[in-house]
Design a protein around this motif. Structure first.
Motif, PDB file in Angstrom:
ATOM      1  N   SER A 177      21.165 -30.212  23.460  1.00 26.93           N
ATOM      2  CA  SER A 177      21.143 -31.273  22.566  1.00 26.93           C
ATOM      3  C   SER A 177      21.498 -32.620  23.702  1.00 26.93           C
ATOM      4  O   SER A 177      22.303 -32.575  24.440  1.00 26.93           O
ATOM      5  N   ALA A 178      21.022 -33.665  23.155  1.00 30.39           N
ATOM      6  CA  ALA A 178      21.138 -35.023  23.822  1.00 30.39           C
ATOM      7  C   ALA A 178      21.563 -36.048  22.841  1.00 30.39           C
ATOM      8  O   ALA A 178      21.390 -37.083  23.144  1.00 30.39           O
ATOM      9  N   THR A 179      21.659 -35.525  21.559  1.00 30.05           N
ATOM     10  CA  THR A 179      22.103 -36.406  20.444  1.00 30.05           C
ATOM     11  C   THR A 179      23.695 -36.730  20.713  1.00 30.05           C
ATOM     12  O   THR A 179      24.424 -35.986  21.207  1.00 30.05           O
ATOM     13  N   ARG A 180      23.828 -37.797  20.436  1.00 27.05           N
ATOM     14  CA  ARG A 180      25.232 -38.716  20.416  1.00 27.05           C
ATOM     15  C   ARG A 180      25.899 -38.137  19.077  1.00 27.05           C
ATOM     16  O   ARG A 180      25.632 -38.085  17.995  1.00 27.05           O
ATOM     17  N   ARG A 181      27.230 -38.033  19.506  1.00 28.42           N
ATOM     18  CA  ARG A 181      28.273 -37.969  18.094  1.00 28.42           C
ATOM     19  C   ARG A 181      27.827 -36.849  17.146  1.00 28.42           C
ATOM     20  O   ARG A 181      27.666 -37.042  16.177  1.00 28.42           O
ATOM     21  N   VAL A 182      27.470 -35.648  17.626  1.00 27.23           N
ATOM     22  CA  VAL A 182      27.239 -34.688  16.730  1.00 27.23           C
ATOM     23  C   VAL A 182      28.565 -33.827  16.361  1.00 27.23           C
ATOM     24  O   VAL A 182      29.303 -33.391  17.114  1.00 27.23           O
ATOM     25  N   ARG A 183      28.394 -33.285  14.936  1.00 27.34           N
ATOM     26  CA  ARG A 183      29.587 -32.767  14.501  1.00 27.34           C
ATOM     27  C   ARG A 183      28.846 -31.346  13.991  1.00 27.34           C
ATOM     28  O   ARG A 183      27.989 -31.317  13.128  1.00 27.34           O
ATOM     29  N   TYR A 184      29.276 -30.222  14.703  1.00 29.54           N
ATOM     30  CA  TYR A 184      28.731 -28.857  14.097  1.00 29.54           C
ATOM     31  C   TYR A 184      29.939 -28.318  13.368  1.00 29.54           C
ATOM     32  O   TYR A 184      30.903 -28.035  13.888  1.00 29.54           O
ATOM     33  N   ILE A 185      29.515 -27.768  12.207  1.00 34.55           N
ATOM     34  CA  ILE A 185      30.333 -27.073  11.235  1.00 34.55           C
ATOM     35  C   ILE A 185      30.070 -25.548  11.264  1.00 34.55           C
ATOM     36  O   ILE A 185      28.703 -25.079  11.001  1.00 34.55           O
ATOM     37  N   VAL A 186      30.833 -24.682  11.540  1.00 35.29           N
ATOM     38  CA  VAL A 186      30.600 -23.342  12.079  1.00 35.29           C
ATOM     39  C   VAL A 186      31.365 -22.487  10.920  1.00 35.29           C
ATOM     40  O   VAL A 186      32.585 -22.823  10.588  1.00 35.29           O
ATOM     41  N   SER A 187      30.604 -21.687  10.134  1.00 34.80           N
ATOM     42  CA  SER A 187      31.155 -20.584   9.123  1.00 34.80           C
ATOM     43  C   SER A 187      30.610 -19.454   9.404  1.00 34.80           C
ATOM     44  O   SER A 187      29.552 -19.284   9.986  1.00 34.80           O
ATOM     45  N   GLY A 188      31.195 -18.477   8.755  1.00 30.69           N
ATOM     46  CA  GLY A 188      30.526 -16.953   8.595  1.00 30.69           C
ATOM     47  C   GLY A 188      31.060 -16.150   9.634  1.00 30.69           C
ATOM     48  O   GLY A 188      31.938 -16.623  10.460  1.00 30.69           O
ATOM     49  N   SER A 189      30.720 -14.944   9.529  1.00 33.38           N
ATOM     50  CA  SER A 189      31.023 -14.002  10.357  1.00 33.38           C
ATOM     51  C   SER A 189      29.930 -12.998  10.951  1.00 33.38           C
ATOM     52  O   SER A 189      28.785 -12.613  10.427  1.00 33.38           O
ATOM     53  N   THR A 190      30.268 -12.707  12.387  1.00 32.67           N
ATOM     54  CA  THR A 190      29.342 -11.838  12.918  1.00 32.67           C
ATOM     55  C   THR A 190      29.909 -10.924  13.922  1.00 32.67           C
ATOM     56  O   THR A 190      31.136 -11.221  14.555  1.00 32.67           O
ATOM     57  N   SER A 191      29.790  -9.656  14.064  1.00 29.70           N
ATOM     58  CA  SER A 191      30.194  -8.691  15.008  1.00 29.70           C
ATOM     59  C   SER A 191      29.444  -8.684  16.377  1.00 29.70           C
ATOM     60  O   SER A 191      29.773  -7.610  17.332  1.00 29.70           O
ATOM     61  N   ASN A 192      28.500  -9.227  16.219  1.00 30.88           N
ATOM     62  CA  ASN A 192      27.624  -9.279  17.583  1.00 30.88           C
ATOM     63  C   ASN A 192      26.823 -10.528  17.573  1.00 30.88           C
ATOM     64  O   ASN A 192      25.487 -10.825  17.360  1.00 30.88           O
ATOM     65  N   GLY A 193      27.470 -11.671  17.866  1.00 36.63           N
ATOM     66  CA  GLY A 193      26.946 -12.896  18.224  1.00 36.63           C
ATOM     67  C   GLY A 193      27.618 -13.866  18.900  1.00 36.63           C
ATOM     68  O   GLY A 193      28.741 -13.584  19.617  1.00 36.63           O
ATOM     69  N   SER A 194      27.154 -15.235  19.280  1.00 37.94           N
ATOM     70  CA  SER A 194      27.745 -16.153  20.017  1.00 37.94           C
ATOM     71  C   SER A 194      27.454 -17.592  19.713  1.00 37.94           C
ATOM     72  O   SER A 194      26.156 -17.761  18.976  1.00 37.94           O
TER      73      SER A 194
ATOM     74  N   PHE B  29      31.059 -33.402  21.781  1.00 33.85           N
ATOM     75  CA  PHE B  29      30.667 -33.208  20.237  1.00 33.85           C
ATOM     76  C   PHE B  29      32.033 -32.647  19.688  1.00 33.85           C
ATOM     77  O   PHE B  29      32.872 -32.130  20.460  1.00 33.85           O
ATOM     78  N   GLN B  30      31.644 -32.416  18.313  1.00 34.63           N
ATOM     79  CA  GLN B  30      32.757 -31.777  17.611  1.00 34.63           C
ATOM     80  C   GLN B  30      32.477 -30.414  17.099  1.00 34.63           C
ATOM     81  O   GLN B  30      31.390 -30.389  16.553  1.00 34.63           O
ATOM     82  N   LEU B  31      33.457 -29.602  17.075  1.00 35.86           N
ATOM     83  CA  LEU B  31      33.146 -28.390  16.558  1.00 35.86           C
ATOM     84  C   LEU B  31      34.238 -28.039  15.375  1.00 35.86           C
ATOM     85  O   LEU B  31      35.218 -27.607  15.643  1.00 35.86           O
ATOM     86  N   LEU B  32      33.664 -28.074  14.309  1.00 35.32           N
ATOM     87  CA  LEU B  32      34.647 -27.984  13.109  1.00 35.32           C
ATOM     88  C   LEU B  32      34.471 -26.439  12.656  1.00 35.32           C
ATOM     89  O   LEU B  32      33.393 -26.006  12.334  1.00 35.32           O
ATOM     90  N   LEU B  33      35.835 -25.558  12.872  1.00 33.56           N
ATOM     91  CA  LEU B  33      35.779 -24.355  12.467  1.00 33.56           C
ATOM     92  C   LEU B  33      36.112 -24.266  11.050  1.00 33.56           C
ATOM     93  O   LEU B  33      37.164 -24.362  10.672  1.00 33.56           O
ATOM     94  N   ASN B  34      35.285 -23.725  10.261  1.00 34.34           N
ATOM     95  CA  ASN B  34      35.661 -23.577   8.784  1.00 34.34           C
ATOM     96  C   ASN B  34      35.241 -22.097   8.225  1.00 34.34           C
ATOM     97  O   ASN B  34      34.399 -21.628   7.711  1.00 34.34           O
ATOM     98  N   GLY B  35      36.319 -21.265   8.666  1.00 32.13           N
ATOM     99  CA  GLY B  35      36.390 -19.924   8.367  1.00 32.13           C
ATOM    100  C   GLY B  35      35.372 -19.127   9.106  1.00 32.13           C
ATOM    101  O   GLY B  35      34.738 -18.171   8.571  1.00 32.13           O
ATOM    102  N   ALA B  36      35.185 -19.299  10.447  1.00 33.77           N
ATOM    103  CA  ALA B  36      34.367 -18.673  11.503  1.00 33.77           C
ATOM    104  C   ALA B  36      34.986 -17.506  11.893  1.00 33.77           C
ATOM    105  O   ALA B  36      36.227 -17.641  12.249  1.00 33.77           O
ATOM    106  N   ASP B  37      33.948 -16.248  12.127  1.00 35.19           N
ATOM    107  CA  ASP B  37      34.565 -15.058  12.560  1.00 35.19           C
ATOM    108  C   ASP B  37      33.482 -14.641  13.694  1.00 35.19           C
ATOM    109  O   ASP B  37      32.624 -14.091  13.177  1.00 35.19           O
ATOM    110  N   ILE B  38      33.653 -15.031  14.863  1.00 35.02           N
ATOM    111  CA  ILE B  38      32.684 -14.496  15.605  1.00 35.02           C
ATOM    112  C   ILE B  38      33.165 -13.433  16.921  1.00 35.02           C
ATOM    113  O   ILE B  38      34.237 -13.656  17.504  1.00 35.02           O
ATOM    114  N   THR B  39      32.486 -12.322  17.131  1.00 38.00           N
ATOM    115  CA  THR B  39      32.818 -11.481  18.169  1.00 38.00           C
ATOM    116  C   THR B  39      31.475 -11.235  19.051  1.00 38.00           C
ATOM    117  O   THR B  39      30.307 -11.037  18.420  1.00 38.00           O
ATOM    118  N   ASN B  40      31.497 -11.518  20.115  1.00 35.99           N
ATOM    119  CA  ASN B  40      30.732 -11.288  21.465  1.00 35.99           C
ATOM    120  C   ASN B  40      30.910 -10.262  22.077  1.00 35.99           C
ATOM    121  O   ASN B  40      31.876 -10.061  23.088  1.00 35.99           O
TER     122      ASN B  40
END
Length: 449
Positions: A152-169, A178-189
């Motif tokens: 991304s080259a976009t200015r002032r982006v907020r990413y809202i992250v949610s959900g679950s994965t046992s094989n993701g990243s 940028f802002q990373l708003l964690l909203n009940g995220a469960d990430i396993t890589n």
């Protein structure tokens, strides 16, 4: 000399106690038998560090003299019972945080509230898949299973992250903060970092109130040439953590959090960091604990709870570090053997503590509670350090300062049951006004104001 000491021993008192300073032979008494035990160890050129009674890392006549001083003092040396230190998840009442309003202030940009986030994107993990919505013309998204890459080259982006994965990243290539708003995220890589920020700009990690978020890495990382990924949460730029949610990080491959810039933790946050492979928080520029409740369990040899190539600043919150790691043995780039000791907190420059509570317990052999290269300035707050491990290859030390240590406020406690509570190679300054001062036979040191 041996016969003379035996004769003197006949006139000396015998002090019975538990595990006490000077009880070299382990019979729960401090007497002439311990003097003879040290002499035998010296004569046999043994490396039994139980004879290092004064905790200076060497075995010599000074240890004999220390035992004699203990016996002749006419005061029994009781068993040292260290403070109890355990993980603490209880609620913490913290003062209201002052957010800078002056745009010229040096820390103005460290606060997520001082940016207007004009674009919002949503990232949702669902098992083996992930969806990204809210794209802009200057943001490009690649999704392979549940592995998401955003350029991304976009200015002032907020990413809202949610959900679950046992094989993701989640990986970012960005030209802007940028802002990373964690909203009940469960990430396993299983093969690397759960969150990997390749942007050198600030990463604002915001924990949504009332949510629990979890990140896990894998034991073996799939590396890409020319890119770093040193932790379950890794960033080339600053990591600025805020919000009133919970973030749990489990690392089995590298560290929990690693930043090639600086890390700041703000009041209200709740962090649990568990690493069997690396550090709790590692940063290059500095680590700034402003507040929050942080609990760490570290079990990797040579690892530290807080580890910084520069300085560490603690001003608030409650941080508890339990480190069971011991010495790591390896080789340097030239093939020479080298050892790396475990520690609760280590800074290659200085450490300043002005407030908050920092509890450190190290149970592994050879560990250091606090290890600092440049001056340690302690002006407030509460520091509790307890070491229970023994001397295997190097002397355990509660607080080790390669230069000066200054104490002038708060509550400062260091206990090393089998090593030295304080080891200051420069000047130790304890300023007047304290209500408690205790320097007990090298193994216990405390000051309270």
């Amino acid at each position: 000399m041996r016969n003379f000491l035996l004769l003197v021993g006949a006139m000396m008192a015998v002090f019975t106690a538990g595990a006490v300073t000077g009880d070299v032979n382990g019979d729960a008494e401090v007497n002439i038998a311990d003097v003879n035990a040290v002499i035998e160890i010296i004569m046999n050129n043994s490396h039994d560090m139980a004879a290092d009674v004064n905790g200076d890392g060497e075995i010599n006549i000074a240890d004999v003299n220390t035992i004699i001083d203990i016996i002749l003092s006419d005061e029994p040396v009781g068993e040292i019972i260290p403070k109890e230190i355990a993980l603490d998840y209880s609620e913490l009442a913290e003062p209201a945080e002052t957010i800078p309003e002056d745009e010229e202030a040096l820390d103005y940009g460290d606060y997520v509230e001082n940016t207007t986030w004009s674009t919002t994107m949503y990232i949702n993990f669902d098992g083996d898949t992930a969806t990204v919505t809210g794209e802009t013309t200057s943001t490009f998204v690649t999704v392979e299973g549940a592995h998401v890459t955003i350029t991304s080259a976009t200015r002032r982006v907020r990413y809202i992250v949610s959900g679950s994965t046992s094989n993701g990243s989640l990986k970012f290539y960005s030209e802007r903060k940028f802002q990373l708003l964690l909203n009940g995220a469960d990430i396993t890589n299983p093969h690397g970092a759960a969150i990997n920020n390749q942007c050198g700009k600030p990463l604002y990690v915001v924990l949504k109130e009332g949510t629990v978020n979890t990140l896990r890495d894998g034991e073996v990382y799939d590396m890409i040439e020319g890119e770093d990924q040193k932790a379950a949460l890794f960033s080339e730029g600053q990591i600025l953590i805020s919000g009133k949610g919970q973030l749990n990080i489990y690392s089995t491959g590298k560290s929990c959090i690693n930043c090639d810039d600086y890390v700041m933790v703000r009041p209200g946050t709740k962090l649990y960091l568990n690493s069997t492979s690396g550090h709790g928080i590692k940063a290059k520029d500095y680590i700034y604990i402003k507040g929050g409740v942080i609990n760490m369990e570290i079990a990797a040899d040579g690892a530290k709870g807080l580890n910084c190539d520069s300085l560490i600043y603690i001003a608030g919150g409650r941080t508890t570090i339990i480190n069971s790691g011991t010495t790591e043995f390896g080789t340097d780039s030239l093939g020479n053997e080298e050892t790396t000791g475990a520690a609760g907190m280590k800074a290659d420059y200085n450490i300043t503590m002005t407030g908050g509570t920092l509890n450190i317990k190290c149970t592994g052999d050879d560990a250091k509670g606090v290890n600092v290269t440049e001056p340690f300035l302690f002006t407030g707050g509460e520091l509790n350090v307890v070491l229970t491990g023994r001397n295997a290859t190097m002397d355990p030390k509660g607080v080790k300062c390669d230069t000066d240590c200054t104490i002038r406020g708060g509550s400062f406690y260091s206990c090393a049951l089998n090593g030295r509570a304080m080891d200051v190679n420069g000047t130790l300054t304890v300023e007047p006004g304290y209500t408690t001062f205790n320097d007990s036979n090298y193994h216990l040191f405390e000051v309270a104001y």
